[in-house]
Every structure is written in structure tokens, then in C-alpha cells.
Design a protein around this motif. Structure first.
Motif, PDB file in Angstrom:
ATOM      1  N   UNK A 148       0.852  -1.184   0.000  1.00 49.67           N
ATOM      2  CA  UNK A 148       0.000   0.000   0.000  1.00 49.67           C
ATOM      3  C   UNK A 148       0.888   1.233   0.000  1.00 49.67           C
ATOM      4  N   UNK A 149       0.772   2.065  -1.026  1.00 51.59           N
ATOM      5  CA  UNK A 149       1.563   3.290  -1.077  1.00 51.59           C
ATOM      6  C   UNK A 149       1.223   4.223   0.074  1.00 51.59           C
ATOM      7  N   UNK A 150       2.217   4.983   0.533  1.00 53.44           N
ATOM      8  CA  UNK A 150       1.983   5.948   1.594  1.00 53.44           C
ATOM      9  C   UNK A 150       1.978   5.359   2.985  1.00 53.44           C
ATOM     10  N   UNK A 151       2.467   4.122   3.125  1.00 53.48           N
ATOM     11  CA  UNK A 151       2.473   3.485   4.441  1.00 53.48           C
ATOM     12  C   UNK A 151       3.716   3.855   5.254  1.00 53.48           C
ATOM     13  N   UNK A 152       4.608   4.674   4.696  1.00 52.21           N
ATOM     14  CA  UNK A 152       5.808   5.089   5.427  1.00 52.21           C
ATOM     15  C   UNK A 152       6.934   4.079   5.374  1.00 52.21           C
ATOM     16  N   UNK A 153       6.916   3.231   4.357  1.00 57.20           N
ATOM     17  CA  UNK A 153       7.894   2.149   4.241  1.00 57.20           C
ATOM     18  C   UNK A 153       9.326   2.664   4.084  1.00 57.20           C
ATOM     19  N   UNK A 342       3.098   0.743  13.243  1.00 53.57           N
ATOM     20  CA  UNK A 342       2.110   1.792  12.965  1.00 53.57           C
ATOM     21  C   UNK A 342       2.860   3.061  12.560  1.00 53.57           C
ATOM     22  N   UNK A 343       2.541   3.605  11.397  1.00 53.73           N
ATOM     23  CA  UNK A 343       3.248   4.779  10.871  1.00 53.73           C
ATOM     24  C   UNK A 343       2.286   5.937  10.670  1.00 53.73           C
ATOM     25  N   UNK A 344       2.860   7.154  10.608  1.00 49.21           N
ATOM     26  CA  UNK A 344       2.081   8.389  10.390  1.00 49.21           C
ATOM     27  C   UNK A 344       0.923   8.465  11.379  1.00 49.21           C
ATOM     28  N   UNK A 345       1.219   8.099  12.619  1.00 51.51           N
ATOM     29  CA  UNK A 345       0.194   8.009  13.654  1.00 51.51           C
ATOM     30  C   UNK A 345      -0.063   9.370  14.286  1.00 51.51           C
ATOM     31  N   UNK A 346      -1.326   9.724  14.413  1.00 52.55           N
ATOM     32  CA  UNK A 346      -1.734  10.956  15.089  1.00 52.55           C
ATOM     33  C   UNK A 346      -2.462  10.554  16.376  1.00 52.55           C
ATOM     34  N   UNK A 367       2.448  -6.232  17.228  1.00 50.38           N
ATOM     35  CA  UNK A 367       2.402  -4.796  16.910  1.00 50.38           C
ATOM     36  C   UNK A 367       3.433  -4.106  17.802  1.00 50.38           C
ATOM     37  N   UNK A 368       4.365  -3.392  17.197  1.00 52.38           N
ATOM     38  CA  UNK A 368       5.386  -2.710  17.994  1.00 52.38           C
ATOM     39  C   UNK A 368       4.727  -1.759  18.994  1.00 52.38           C
ATOM     40  N   UNK A 369       5.258  -1.734  20.208  1.00 50.82           N
ATOM     41  CA  UNK A 369       4.703  -0.866  21.251  1.00 50.82           C
ATOM     42  C   UNK A 369       4.777   0.599  20.840  1.00 50.82           C
ATOM     43  N   UNK A 370       5.907   0.993  20.273  1.00 51.47           N
ATOM     44  CA  UNK A 370       6.093   2.372  19.800  1.00 51.47           C
ATOM     45  C   UNK A 370       5.498   2.521  18.405  1.00 51.47           C
ATOM     46  N   UNK A 371       5.052   3.727  18.098  1.00 55.23           N
ATOM     47  CA  UNK A 371       4.511   4.029  16.767  1.00 55.23           C
ATOM     48  C   UNK A 371       5.301   5.190  16.167  1.00 55.23           C
ATOM     49  N   UNK A 372       5.351   5.224  14.850  1.00 59.73           N
ATOM     50  CA  UNK A 372       5.992   6.331  14.142  1.00 59.73           C
ATOM     51  C   UNK A 372       4.961   7.454  13.998  1.00 59.73           C
ATOM     52  N   UNK A 373       5.123   8.514  14.788  1.00 56.59           N
ATOM     53  CA  UNK A 373       4.118   9.575  14.758  1.00 56.59           C
ATOM     54  C   UNK A 373       4.253  10.419  13.491  1.00 56.59           C
ATOM     55  N   UNK A 374       3.135  10.979  13.072  1.00 59.21           N
ATOM     56  CA  UNK A 374       3.161  11.921  11.952  1.00 59.21           C
ATOM     57  C   UNK A 374       3.750  13.223  12.460  1.00 59.21           C
ATOM     58  N   UNK A 404       9.223  14.133  17.662  1.00 59.85           N
ATOM     59  CA  UNK A 404       9.499  13.263  16.510  1.00 59.85           C
ATOM     60  C   UNK A 404      10.671  12.331  16.783  1.00 59.85           C
ATOM     61  N   UNK A 405      11.750  12.863  17.361  1.00 56.72           N
ATOM     62  CA  UNK A 405      12.939  12.039  17.601  1.00 56.72           C
ATOM     63  C   UNK A 405      12.660  10.992  18.680  1.00 56.72           C
ATOM     64  N   UNK A 406      11.825  11.338  19.658  1.00 60.36           N
ATOM     65  CA  UNK A 406      11.443  10.361  20.685  1.00 60.36           C
ATOM     66  C   UNK A 406      10.680   9.201  20.046  1.00 60.36           C
ATOM     67  N   UNK A 407       9.804   9.529  19.099  1.00 58.90           N
ATOM     68  CA  UNK A 407       9.050   8.500  18.398  1.00 58.90           C
ATOM     69  C   UNK A 407       9.974   7.590  17.583  1.00 58.90           C
ATOM     70  N   UNK A 408      10.881   8.204  16.814  1.00 60.17           N
ATOM     71  CA  UNK A 408      11.815   7.426  15.995  1.00 60.17           C
ATOM     72  C   UNK A 408      12.691   6.528  16.852  1.00 60.17           C
ATOM     73  N   UNK A 409      13.248   7.094  17.908  1.00 58.48           N
ATOM     74  CA  UNK A 409      14.132   6.312  18.770  1.00 58.48           C
ATOM     75  C   UNK A 409      13.377   5.196  19.487  1.00 58.48           C
ATOM     76  N   UNK A 410      12.109   5.461  19.822  1.00 51.81           N
ATOM     77  CA  UNK A 410      11.304   4.431  20.458  1.00 51.81           C
ATOM     78  C   UNK A 410      11.093   3.239  19.542  1.00 51.81           C
ATOM     79  N   UNK A 411      10.716   3.518  18.297  1.00 56.78           N
ATOM     80  CA  UNK A 411      10.492   2.447  17.319  1.00 56.78           C
ATOM     81  C   UNK A 411      11.789   1.695  17.042  1.00 56.78           C
ATOM     82  N   UNK A 412      12.836   2.432  16.703  1.00 57.93           N
ATOM     83  CA  UNK A 412      14.081   1.798  16.284  1.00 57.93           C
ATOM     84  C   UNK A 412      14.793   1.111  17.444  1.00 57.93           C
TER      85      UNK A 412
END
Length: 425
Positions: A148-153, A342-346, A367-374, A404-412
């Protein structure tokens, strides 16, 4: 919507221009002209952003950032600098110290050697996170996928690869998408910088022009992070594979079956890396199947909208059906972990929160505990073909950047923990 004045005139002019072009040029020539014009503008933009050689560089890190990445205190890093131990940082006005990523990695090696000399292997592995093949720690190959395009892959892939490099792993990023968005984020413009046979297709093709993957891999401006770029030639694998399968049925030997070719190519460079991150194309073809068969782990990106979740459902059904055929043909399919990201999460969007809750009730800890926030910080960085890990905090509103960086670091960080768990750490 009503249009008045210059807006209406502009719209009319565009419409007339479109009709006029259609009358003057065949469609293929008009599209090709647009592609050339866009390519020239992208090159000009790159030349302005990254002079003089149009190559990207990575910013330096403050002593505080360097200490956090290494896992020591800023005071201890200062002591090492004053004692002349390890690589010495650049010193700016007011005695401020700054470190390149190569400096940081050299310090990691220095501290790991010191820890080993004292017989503290666990502490050494905390500084230098390279996998130890003698302890059975296998190359971790992670495919990031969804059709699915736009999923933040691609955004998820590039930030994961850079995070792992920043935390001291040896990483190979593989752009398997013919659209080459991952390559663009690393500063490559495929139609200008790649001349042919220099994507992964060059290493997995069926004819005599196949090349060793080691010759295709390119260094990046991230110390410890290499790249296999992508471009449109990857699509050739979708066309040549049916021919190779037909030839095999006729008795011709075309080497490994399609689903083993990516795995075979990666095995040739396995000793050089800890983790491979593959950005898969947004369709379930031979390329994606071959990547999945080479993978030790899979991340499926999901935008929390009902249409996206429904699309993912079809993706999972199709993937299951096709992989079962591969397994029956002799392919090995054993994943250390499969996770939904979960990506682009609001978070304040009620329907999105409901869908995330729905997914967690179905899939549990898959499902990863952390999400990639929009975040506007991530999209703003992308305007200059950069990621959030490349841009300093001073370029954004601090609250926006920190969120944003907290979200990225949480996921990664969560994915890094899964990698280490797969290694038995």
C-alpha cells in the motif's frame, strides 16, 4: 469552488497548454520531456544543497550527543579528550568539542578494547555492538514491506538503517524499489548517478553479466552504513524470472531459483555487516518474494486508516499463499520476528487510536509498542532529502523535534532490542 481573476486565468492557461501539448506531441514524448525537465531541476537543486561535489555529508555531533550515542557521560568523554586517549575531537569557539560519526565509532572501538583488556566482554559488547559469528550471532536481514503506497515504508527503512549505524552496528541498506526513494535520501539521483548493472539486479540477474554484490555496494556519508542503490532496472527481474523458470523446466541450469538469489547475494558479503535493511517495492512480485525469503525478520508498515488495514489484509493473504508455494519448492521461511509498525500516527485522532487498539487486540505483541508519529519535522527534513537523524535540533521548534525524535528512537530502539534478542543477548 469558484475561481476569479488571475487564479481562473492561470487555470485556463494550464488547461489550454495541456490541450496544446497533446496536439503537438505524442504522449510518450511529452512525458519524456517532463521527466528530463524534472531531472534537470532536481540536479540543480542537489548542486545547490550539497556543493561543491554534490555529495551529502553528515553533520558533526556535540560532545553531549556523542556521549549519549556511546553510552558514557559527557564528563568521561571530556576526560578521555584531555588525557589524549582515542580520537581527538574538533574544538571550536569556547572550547566546544564536536565529533564526527567516524570519531564516535573509533571511540567505541577504543573503549571496547579497554574493556576486553580488563576481561569484561559484556561491557565491550555494550560499546561495540558488532555481531559475533563465533557465538552464533547470524546476519540479521530485515525486510520493510507493504504494497500500500503511503504506508511510510521508505521513511521507516532509512531511519532504521541510520539509527542502527548511529548506535554502532555495521549496516547495509538495500533499495529494492525501482522508484529509488531510499537512494534519493542518500543523495543519489538514479538517472544521473547510476549507469546500469549497479543495483541489486546486477547481482541476482540470470545471465553472464551478473556481478559480485561487493562491486555494487557503495559507501555512504554515514560511517558504518553502506548502500545498494536502486533504479528502474530492478524491474527487469520481474520480466526475466518467468523466462528463467521456463528455461529451467526445459533442463537449462540458471543457477539458484528466484527466491534464493537475494539470499545468495547477501551471503557473499555477510561477514562485513551485522544488519541488512531492505526497502521492498510496493508490490508483491518476484523481487519482494526473494527479499522475504532472504529475510530473518520482517517489518510490515501500517497507516492506521481502515482502507489501509483492509489493504494489508489482502497483502497478508497474498503473501501467505505465495510463500507457501515457495516453501513447497524448497525455500526456508523462518523469521526471528514479524512485527507490524504503525506509521504516520496521530495520537489525538480518535479513529486512528481505535484502529491501533483493534490491531493490538488481534496481533498482541506483534504490533510494535512504539509508533511512528506523523510529524512536520520529518516531512520538513525530507524537503532537502534529509532525515531527522541528519538535521540538528536547532533547525526546528524544540517541542516538535523532541516529539518526533522520541518517536523514531522508540520504534528503532524496540527493533534493535529484537535484533539483540535474536542473537541471544
Amino acid at each position: 469552488m469558484d475561481m476569479t481573476g488571475s487564479t481562473a486565468e492561470a487555470a485556463s492557461a494550464i488547461g489550454e497548454a495541456g490541450v496544446d501539448i497533446g496536439l503537438r506531441q505524442p504522449a510518450d514524448e511529452a512525458i519524456a520531456a517532463d521527466a528530463r525537465a524534472l531531472s534537470e531541476q532536481l540536479k540543480a537543486m542537489r548542486d545547490r544543497l550539497f556543493p561543491p561535489l554534490a555529495m551529502k555529508t553528515l553533520r558533526s555531533f556535540t560532545s553531549g550527543e556523542a556521549a549519549k550515542l556511546i553510552g558514557v557521560s559527557d564528563g568521561y568523554l571530556r576526560q578521555l579528550s584531555l588525557a589524549g586517549e582515542g580520537p581527538q575531537p574538533d574544538t571550536g569557539t569556547g572550547g566546544r568539542r564536536s565529533y564526527s560519526l567516524s570519531d564516535i565509532n573509533a571511540l567505541r572501538r577504543h573503549l571496547a578494547e579497554q574493556a576486553l583488556a580488563k576481561g569484561n566482554g559484556a561491557k565491550a559488547r555494550g560499546y561495540l555492538k558488532w555481531r559475533d559469528a563465533t557465538r552464533g550471532e547470524h546476519l540479521q536481514v530485515i525486510s520493510v514491506t507493504n504494497f500500500k503506497g503511503g504506508s511510510g515504508k521508505t521513511t521507516s527503512s532509512v531511519h532504521l538503517a541510520q539509527y542502527l549505524a548511529l548506535t554502532g552496528h555495521r549496516v547495509l541498506a538495500v533499495d529494492l524499489d525501482p522508484q529509488a526513494s531510499l537512494s534519493a535520501l542518500f543523495g543519489y539521483q538514479p538517472e544521473l548517478d547510476l549507469t546500469g548493472n549497479d543495483t541489486l539486479y546486477g547481482a541476482i540477474r540470470y545471465d553472464a553479466e551478473a556481478r559480485p554484490l561487493r562491486e555494487i555496494i557503495r559507501k555512504t556519508y554515514f560511517d558504518g552504513l553502506d548502500l545498494v542503490p536502486g533504479n528502474l532496472e530492478l524491474q527487469e527481474f520481474e520480466h526475466t524470472t518467468p523466462q528463467a523458470l521456463s528455461a529451467r523446466q526445459s533442463g537449462a541450469d540458471a543457477g539458484p531459483l528466484f527466491f534464493a538469489r537475494v539470499q545468495t547475494a547477501l551471503a557473499s558479503v555477510a561477514d562485513d555487516y551485522d544488519v541488512v535493511v531492505i526497502d521492498c517495492p510496493p508490490q508483491l512480485g518476484y523481487l519482494t518474494l526473494s527479499a522475504l525469503c532472504a529475510s530473518t525478520s520482517v517489518i510490515v508498515t501500517v497507516h492506521p486508516q481502515m482502507l489501509d488495514v483492509a489493504s494489508m489484509n489482502q497483502f497478508l493473504y497474498m503473501t501467505s499463499d505465495l510463500l507457501s508455494v515457495v516453501r513447497e519448492a524448497g525455500g526456508e521461511l523462518k523469521f526471528d520476528f514479524l512485527r507490524y509498525l504503525v506509521t504516520r500516527f496521530e495520537p489525538n485522532d480518535g479513529p486512528q487510536a481505535q484502529i491501533v487498539g483493534f490491531m493490538r487486540s488481534l496481533f498482541g505483541d506483534r504490533v510494535l509498542t512504539s509508533a511512528m508519529v506523523k510529524s512536520t519535522a520529518i516531512s520538513d527534513a525530507g524537503l532537502t532529502k534529509q532525515t531527522l537523524y541528519e538535521v540538528g535540533r536547532e533547525n526546528f521548534t524544540r517541542a516538535t523535534y523532541d516529539r518526533a525524535i522520541e518517536s523514531l528512537n522508540g520504534v528503532n530502539g524496540e527493533i534493535e532490542a529484537l535484533i539483540h534478542a535474536a542473537w541471544g543477548r
